[in-house]
Write a protein that holds these residues in place. Structure first.
Motif, mmCIF file in Angstrom:
data_model
loop_
_atom_site.group_PDB
_atom_site.id
_atom_site.type_symbol
_atom_site.label_atom_id
_atom_site.label_comp_id
_atom_site.label_asym_id
_atom_site.label_seq_id
_atom_site.Cartn_x
_atom_site.Cartn_y
_atom_site.Cartn_z
ATOM 1 N N HIS A 149 0.823 -1.212 0.000
ATOM 2 C CA HIS A 149 0.000 0.000 0.000
ATOM 3 C C HIS A 149 0.858 1.263 0.000
ATOM 4 N N THR A 150 2.041 1.189 0.593
ATOM 5 C CA THR A 150 2.970 2.313 0.454
ATOM 6 C C THR A 150 3.342 2.483 -1.018
ATOM 7 N N TYR A 151 3.569 1.384 -1.703
ATOM 8 C CA TYR A 151 3.862 1.430 -3.148
ATOM 9 C C TYR A 151 2.695 2.048 -3.911
ATOM 10 N N ASP A 152 1.461 1.616 -3.594
ATOM 11 C CA ASP A 152 0.274 2.176 -4.261
ATOM 12 C C ASP A 152 0.203 3.691 -4.074
ATOM 13 N N ILE A 153 0.335 4.115 -2.819
ATOM 14 C CA ILE A 153 0.223 5.546 -2.508
ATOM 15 C C ILE A 153 1.359 6.316 -3.164
ATOM 16 N N ALA A 154 2.550 5.748 -3.144
ATOM 17 C CA ALA A 154 3.701 6.421 -3.741
ATOM 18 C C ALA A 154 3.484 6.672 -5.229
ATOM 19 N N GLN A 155 2.782 5.759 -5.904
ATOM 20 C CA GLN A 155 2.476 5.986 -7.319
ATOM 21 C C GLN A 155 1.607 7.230 -7.484
ATOM 22 N N GLY A 156 0.574 7.330 -6.660
ATOM 23 C CA GLY A 156 -0.293 8.501 -6.729
ATOM 24 C C GLY A 156 0.405 9.774 -6.298
ATOM 25 N N ALA A 157 1.357 9.619 -5.370
ATOM 26 C CA ALA A 157 2.099 10.780 -4.857
ATOM 27 C C ALA A 157 3.312 11.115 -5.712
ATOM 28 N N GLN A 158 3.552 10.302 -6.745
ATOM 29 C CA GLN A 158 4.689 10.501 -7.658
ATOM 30 C C GLN A 158 6.017 10.418 -6.919
ATOM 31 N N ARG A 159 6.128 9.342 -6.129
ATOM 32 C CA ARG A 159 7.365 9.070 -5.387
ATOM 33 C C ARG A 159 7.799 7.632 -5.632
#
Length: 217
Positions: A149-159
């Motif tokens: 889920h950190t990976y998922d969020i990082a995609q949306g956050a462009q990180r």
């Protein structure tokens, strides 16, 4: 490294805390405008996905607060959702505290799970939709939920949210005995959980983990 070569890769509360620390490091200081963006390919926003992660960590921990976890299918807390297509949780962040506040909630929930799995006898089992598991199994579940889920969020956050290698390997060894290690552990974990694919290894459209306790010597 094959799974058989990593049978000593135990998962404990320490690794839950390390996964949560990775989450906090990756997602700290994300601009407020990015929290309403979709989290990767999920139908949830980055904010909703982080709330869902906190919810997972806490509800896993609560399993081991019971005298006999197997006697209770689900701790009967009230479930709710902020919108029709959002996650159904028992825990939500205070919007007034912002994303840093929600990350604090995740850190606290991860700490509770870490404490519970480390203080519970390894023979105790608790129910899960994929089958009963032991404290180590729930620690590994917490690690997987946090990393993906950190990976998922990082995609949306462009990180860059690529999971750490050691934690990915431990999660694969404990929960994905059906998945051969190809390349690095982090990419294998992301493939195992349906996040990425390639021409040689098409993306999974369905997946599960196996939390049954390992055989003890």
């Amino acid at each position: 490294m094959s799974h058989s070569e990593a049978t000593d890769a135990l998962v404990s509360g320490k690794h839950v805390r390390e996964a949560v620390a990775h989450c906090v490091k990756v997602l700290s200081d994300v601009p407020p405008s990015r929290w309403s963006a979709p989290a990767g390919d999920l139908d949830w926003t980055c904010w909703e996905t982080l709330e869902h992660l906190a919810d997972d960590l806490l509800t896993y921990a609560l399993r081991f607060g019971l005298g006999d976890p197997m006697d209770v299918r689900r701790v009967p807390l009230r479930l709710s959702s902020d919108r029709a297509d959002g996650p159904v949780n028992v825990i939500f962040g205070d919007a007034a505290a912002g994303a840093e506040g929600l990350l604090t909630v995740v850190e606290a929930c991860g700490g509770v799970l870490a404490a519970m799995v480390d203080s519970t006898a390894p023979t105790v089992l608790a129910p899960h939709v994929f089958g009963a598991s032991d404290p180590e199994g729930f620690a590994a579940m917490g690690v997987v939920e946090t990393l993906v889920h950190t990976y998922d969020i990082a995609q949306g956050a462009q990180r860059d949210g690529k999971p750490p290698e050691d934690l990915s390997r431990r999660a694969l060894v404990r929960l994905f005995p059906d998945v051969p290690m190809i390349g690095d552990a982090s990419s294998t974990l992301l493939w195992a959980t349906g996040r990425i694919g390639s021409a040689e290894r098409p993306r999974r459209t369905s997946w599960r983990w196996y939390g049954a306790p390992r055989r003890r010597q």
